[in-house]
Write a protein that holds these residues in place. Structure first.
Motif, short mmCIF file in Angstrom:
data_model
loop_
_atom_site.label_atom_id
_atom_site.label_comp_id
_atom_site.label_asym_id
_atom_site.label_seq_id
_atom_site.Cartn_x
_atom_site.Cartn_y
_atom_site.Cartn_z
N HIS A 1 -1.23 -4.94 -8.51
CA HIS A 1 -1.89 -3.54 -8.64
C HIS A 1 -3.43 -3.22 -8.04
O HIS A 1 -3.43 -2.73 -8.61
N ILE A 2 -3.19 -3.96 -6.77
CA ILE A 2 -4.34 -4.17 -6.59
C ILE A 2 -4.03 -3.04 -4.58
O ILE A 2 -2.76 -4.05 -4.11
N ALA A 3 -4.57 -2.14 -4.46
CA ALA A 3 -3.51 -1.74 -2.64
C ALA A 3 -4.88 -1.35 -2.09
O ALA A 3 -5.71 -1.55 -2.39
N ILE A 4 -4.66 -2.20 -0.68
CA ILE A 4 -5.67 -2.54 -0.10
C ILE A 4 -5.39 -1.73 1.66
O ILE A 4 -4.00 -1.17 2.10
N MET B 1 -3.23 9.23 4.43
CA MET B 1 -3.34 7.83 3.49
C MET B 1 -3.32 7.55 1.83
O MET B 1 -3.46 6.66 0.86
N GLY B 2 -4.39 8.96 1.65
CA GLY B 2 -5.05 9.02 -0.21
C GLY B 2 -3.78 8.80 -1.08
O GLY B 2 -3.79 7.94 -2.10
N GLU B 3 -2.43 9.87 -0.54
CA GLU B 3 -1.94 9.75 -1.21
C GLU B 3 -0.86 8.49 -0.96
O GLU B 3 -0.34 8.31 -2.44
N GLY C 1 3.61 2.12 -7.64
CA GLY C 1 3.96 0.61 -7.00
C GLY C 1 5.03 1.25 -5.46
O GLY C 1 5.17 0.24 -4.77
N THR C 2 5.56 2.17 -5.01
CA THR C 2 5.87 2.29 -3.95
C THR C 2 5.41 3.45 -3.24
O THR C 2 4.74 4.59 -4.21
N SER C 3 5.86 3.39 -1.45
CA SER C 3 5.40 5.24 -1.45
C SER C 3 5.95 5.53 -0.19
O SER C 3 7.46 4.63 -0.10
N LYS C 4 6.54 6.97 -0.80
CA LYS C 4 7.95 7.71 -0.44
C LYS C 4 7.79 7.82 1.22
O LYS C 4 8.99 8.04 2.50
N GLU C 5 6.79 7.13 1.79
CA GLU C 5 6.71 7.64 3.25
C GLU C 5 6.90 5.78 4.02
O GLU C 5 6.88 5.11 3.01
N ASP C 6 7.02 5.80 5.39
CA ASP C 6 7.65 4.79 5.06
C ASP C 6 5.89 3.68 6.22
O ASP C 6 5.86 4.26 6.96
N ILE C 7 6.07 2.55 5.11
CA ILE C 7 4.73 2.32 5.75
C ILE C 7 4.93 1.02 6.25
O ILE C 7 4.15 0.17 6.35
N SER C 8 5.73 0.45 6.55
CA SER C 8 6.51 -1.16 6.92
C SER C 8 5.07 -1.64 8.11
O SER C 8 5.16 -2.45 8.97
N LEU C 9 5.15 -0.17 9.17
CA LEU C 9 4.37 -0.62 10.79
C LEU C 9 3.02 -0.98 10.43
O LEU C 9 2.03 -1.95 10.93
#
Ligand SMILES: Cc1cc2nc3c(=O)[nH]c(=O)nc-3n(C[C@H](O)[C@H](O)[C@H](O)COP(=O)(O)OP(=O)(O)OC[C@H]3O[C@@H](n4cnc5c(N)ncnc54)[C@H](O)[C@@H]3O)c2cc1C
Length: 254
Positions: free
Chosen positions: A211-214, A229-231, A240-248
């Motif tokens: 429940h904490i995002a960094i 980033m805000g989105e 709990g998840t993003s539609k963007e690929d943030i694996s990097l």
């Protein structure tokens, strides 16, 4: 490049890449717009109030400032160069290095360096990486050094621009070589880049507290991505998840 921007003097073997949709963000106006939007969606903005302590629980967080104690179901931590100190409160030790950076504005020949006829740019040279923006409404030509710099403590005493010999020297050397048209410095400043080892951001959920995002380690190139980033961060704490690929940007890579 010489024909298009006569303000540049380049070695014969240099190549350039022109991005015709590029531009310059007026950062303070962007921040004001973000604040207004947040307020119009019901956010309370509390300024000049330092977070002193964060305690994570399995189902929420407690945040202490000098004035108040807040309890929340979820939390986004985005504290720029102060991330190592704040993330330590959440049992995280990430390889983030706060680095002192320098930049300055120079009196510019407006015929050569005005924003109507000169672009924002970055230069990858054998002596370092430099960036700059044209003179906007008479501001002068802004030049900064992107690489190098000294590791500092953001809460400590940070030398002002000009206190280290290389501050002005680096920028003058760059200008002398690549934009030599009679440039005199107006004034310089310093700022802090929070660097990661691979210079990519850290944008992820906390490994033990979902429940904490960094959002940390923007390594000197994060501002243009603020809106997405805000989105991403709001999606991380709401669904709990993003539609963007943030694996990097994963925390696990460290
Ligand atoms: C000289 C310079 C030039 C740059 N040029 C570019 C560029 O050309 N393009 C680009 O995209 N990006 C650029 N950047 C990078 C960009 O500014 C950052 O990536 C971006 O601002 C990072 O946003 P942030 O919210 O993570 O951190 P910040 O903008 O640093 O915001 C963090 C905030 O957290 C607050 N804070 C810290 N600790 C606490 C605490 N304990 N309690 C309460 N508040 C706290 C701070 O006061 C600050 O307001 C540049 C940065 C610098 C320094």
């Amino acid at each position: 490049m010489h024909d298009r921007w006569p303000g540049m003097t380049l070695p014969e073997d240099y190549i350039g890449c022109y991005e015709s949709t590029s531009g310059v963000l007026k950062s303070e106006e962007c921040l004001r717009a973000y604040q207004q939007l947040a307020k119009s969606h019901g956010a309370d903005i509390i300024v000049n109030s330092e977070v002193r302590k964060i305690v994570a629980h399995s189902n929420g967080v407690t945040i202490k400032t000098d004035e108040e104690i807040f309890h929340s179901e979820s939390l986004v931590v985005a504290v720029g160069a102060w991330a190592p100190k704040i993330l330590a409160m959440l049992d995280l030790d990430l390889p983030l290095e706060p680095i002192r950076k320098t930049f300055a504005w120079f009196h510019a020949n407006e015929k050569l360096y005005n924003h109507n006829n000169f672009p924002a740019f970055t230069f990858d040279t054998s002596d370092g990486t430099y960036y700059g923006i044209p003179s906007i409404n008479g501001s002068g030509l802004k030049i900064g050094r992107h690489d190098g710099g000294k590791r500092i403590n953001p809460d400590g005493c940070i030398e002002g621009f000009g206190e280290l010999d290389e501050d002005e020297g680096d920028l003058m050397r760059f200008l002398g070589q690549y934009m030599p048209a009679d440039q005199k410095m107006k004034y310089g400043k310093t700022c802090i880049y929070p660097m990661t080892p691979d210079e990519h951001f850290i944008v992820d959920k906390h490994p033990y507290y979902p429940h904490i995002a960094i959002a940390a380690g923007f390594s000197g190139h994060g501002f243009k991505f603020s809106s997405v980033m805000g989105e991403i961060l709001s999606d991380l704490i709401i669904s709990g998840t993003s539609k963007e690929d943030i694996s990097l940007f994963s925390i696990n890579r460290f």
